[in-house]
Design a protein around this motif. Structure first.
Motif, PDB file in Angstrom:
ATOM      1  N   MET A   1       0.851  -1.182   0.000  1.00 18.21           N
ATOM      2  CA  MET A   1       0.000   0.000   0.000  1.00 18.21           C
ATOM      3  C   MET A   1       0.896   1.244   0.000  1.00 18.21           C
ATOM      4  SD  MET A   1      -3.008   1.025   2.760  1.00 18.21           S
ATOM      5  CE  MET A   1      -3.922  -0.460   2.473  1.00 18.21           C
ATOM      6  N   THR A   2       0.566   2.196  -0.860  1.00 22.82           N
ATOM      7  CA  THR A   2       1.359   3.424  -0.954  1.00 22.82           C
ATOM      8  C   THR A   2       0.966   4.410   0.147  1.00 22.82           C
ATOM      9  OG1 THR A   2      -0.201   4.589  -2.372  1.00 22.82           O
ATOM     10  CG2 THR A   2       1.448   3.183  -3.469  1.00 22.82           C
ATOM     11  N   VAL A   3       1.769   5.438   0.319  1.00 24.73           N
ATOM     12  CA  VAL A   3       1.447   6.505   1.272  1.00 24.73           C
ATOM     13  C   VAL A   3       0.093   7.113   0.906  1.00 24.73           C
ATOM     14  CG1 VAL A   3       2.138   8.769   2.156  1.00 24.73           C
ATOM     15  CG2 VAL A   3       3.864   7.017   1.760  1.00 24.73           C
ATOM     16  N   GLY A   4      -0.108   7.370  -0.363  1.00 30.12           N
ATOM     17  CA  GLY A   4      -1.371   7.947  -0.818  1.00 30.12           C
ATOM     18  C   GLY A   4      -2.563   7.064  -0.494  1.00 30.12           C
ATOM     19  N   GLU A   5      -2.390   5.757  -0.683  1.00 27.65           N
ATOM     20  CA  GLU A   5      -3.471   4.823  -0.364  1.00 27.65           C
ATOM     21  C   GLU A   5      -3.765   4.820   1.138  1.00 27.65           C
ATOM     22  OE1 GLU A   5      -2.831   1.614  -3.996  1.00 27.65           O
ATOM     23  OE2 GLU A   5      -1.682   1.374  -2.139  1.00 27.65           O
ATOM     24  N   ARG A   6      -2.715   4.939   1.965  1.00 26.43           N
ATOM     25  CA  ARG A   6      -2.924   4.999   3.416  1.00 26.43           C
ATOM     26  C   ARG A   6      -3.631   6.289   3.818  1.00 26.43           C
ATOM     27  NH1 ARG A   6       2.019   3.291   3.112  1.00 26.43           N
ATOM     28  NH2 ARG A   6       2.326   1.088   3.346  1.00 26.43           N
ATOM     29  N   ILE A   7      -3.280   7.397   3.154  1.00 29.78           N
ATOM     30  CA  ILE A   7      -3.959   8.669   3.437  1.00 29.78           C
ATOM     31  C   ILE A   7      -5.446   8.527   3.141  1.00 29.78           C
ATOM     32  CG2 ILE A   7      -4.218  11.063   2.635  1.00 29.78           C
ATOM     33  CD1 ILE A   7      -1.118  11.114   2.332  1.00 29.78           C
ATOM     34  N   LYS A   8      -5.762   7.973   1.980  1.00 26.84           N
ATOM     35  CA  LYS A   8      -7.169   7.801   1.602  1.00 26.84           C
ATOM     36  C   LYS A   8      -7.884   6.854   2.562  1.00 26.84           C
ATOM     37  CE  LYS A   8     -10.218   6.544  -2.191  1.00 26.84           C
ATOM     38  NZ  LYS A   8     -10.297   6.181  -3.624  1.00 26.84           N
ATOM     39  N   LYS A   9      -7.231   5.732   2.881  1.00 26.97           N
ATOM     40  CA  LYS A   9      -7.828   4.750   3.799  1.00 26.97           C
ATOM     41  C   LYS A   9      -8.151   5.399   5.137  1.00 26.97           C
ATOM     42  CE  LYS A   9      -6.837   0.175   5.771  1.00 26.97           C
ATOM     43  NZ  LYS A   9      -6.651   0.294   7.193  1.00 26.97           N
ATOM     44  N   ARG A  10      -7.198   6.139   5.688  1.00 26.95           N
ATOM     45  CA  ARG A  10      -7.404   6.770   6.990  1.00 26.95           C
ATOM     46  C   ARG A  10      -8.488   7.849   6.907  1.00 26.95           C
ATOM     47  NH1 ARG A  10      -8.117   5.951  12.037  1.00 26.95           N
ATOM     48  NH2 ARG A  10      -7.497   7.708  13.328  1.00 26.95           N
ATOM     49  N   ARG A  11      -8.498   8.619   5.814  1.00 31.07           N
ATOM     50  CA  ARG A  11      -9.539   9.648   5.633  1.00 31.07           C
ATOM     51  C   ARG A  11     -10.917   9.005   5.650  1.00 31.07           C
ATOM     52  NH1 ARG A  11     -12.463  10.959   1.376  1.00 31.07           N
ATOM     53  NH2 ARG A  11     -11.129   9.985  -0.194  1.00 31.07           N
ATOM     54  N   LEU A  12     -11.059   7.886   4.942  1.00 29.90           N
ATOM     55  CA  LEU A  12     -12.344   7.187   4.895  1.00 29.90           C
ATOM     56  C   LEU A  12     -12.709   6.590   6.260  1.00 29.90           C
ATOM     57  CD1 LEU A  12     -12.023   5.507   1.382  1.00 29.90           C
ATOM     58  CD2 LEU A  12     -13.412   7.509   2.013  1.00 29.90           C
TER      59      LEU A  12
END
Length: 114
Positions: A1-12
């Motif tokens: 998982m990329t940093v961007g994917e983690r940002i999105k996951k956490r935002r959701l």
């Protein structure tokens, strides 16, 4: 998982829209979209700011720990250290060229992780 994917996951996980996260960060919605797509290199300052806005840690966003702070085993940390050491051994022009080369490689599917 990329940093961007983690940002999105956490935002959701927090139930935030891109607009709400953008407001917390002081960015526009398009900047949040780019962060989540990892279209740009994300600086340590931005990672730190995102971690605060997302009520987590930079280590989580980088994929080094889970949300509880437990270390995630990574076999490539040694390579990360070597890459950073090599990167910082170059002068400004060398660093610029190395980053350009890495960006070029990241656009070739055969070199990316699944």
């Amino acid at each position: 998982m990329t940093v961007g994917e983690r940002i999105k996951k956490r935002r959701l996980e927090l139930g935030l829209t891109q607009e709400e996260l953008a407001k917390r960060l002081g960015y526009g919605k398009s900047a949040v979209c780019r962060l989540e797509k990892s279209a740009n290199n994300i600086t340590t300052d931005r990672i730190s700011k995102c971690a605060t806005a997302l009520e987590t840690t930079p280590a989580y966003l980088m994929g080094w720990t889970d949300l509880e702070g437990n270390e995630i085993p990574c076999s490539y940390i040694e390579n990360d250290e070597e890459l950073l050491t090599l990167f910082h051994s170059f002068n400004e022009e060398g660093q610029k060229r190395l980053l350009e080369y890495a960006r070029d490689l990241s656009n070739i599917e055969g070199y990316l992780k699944n």
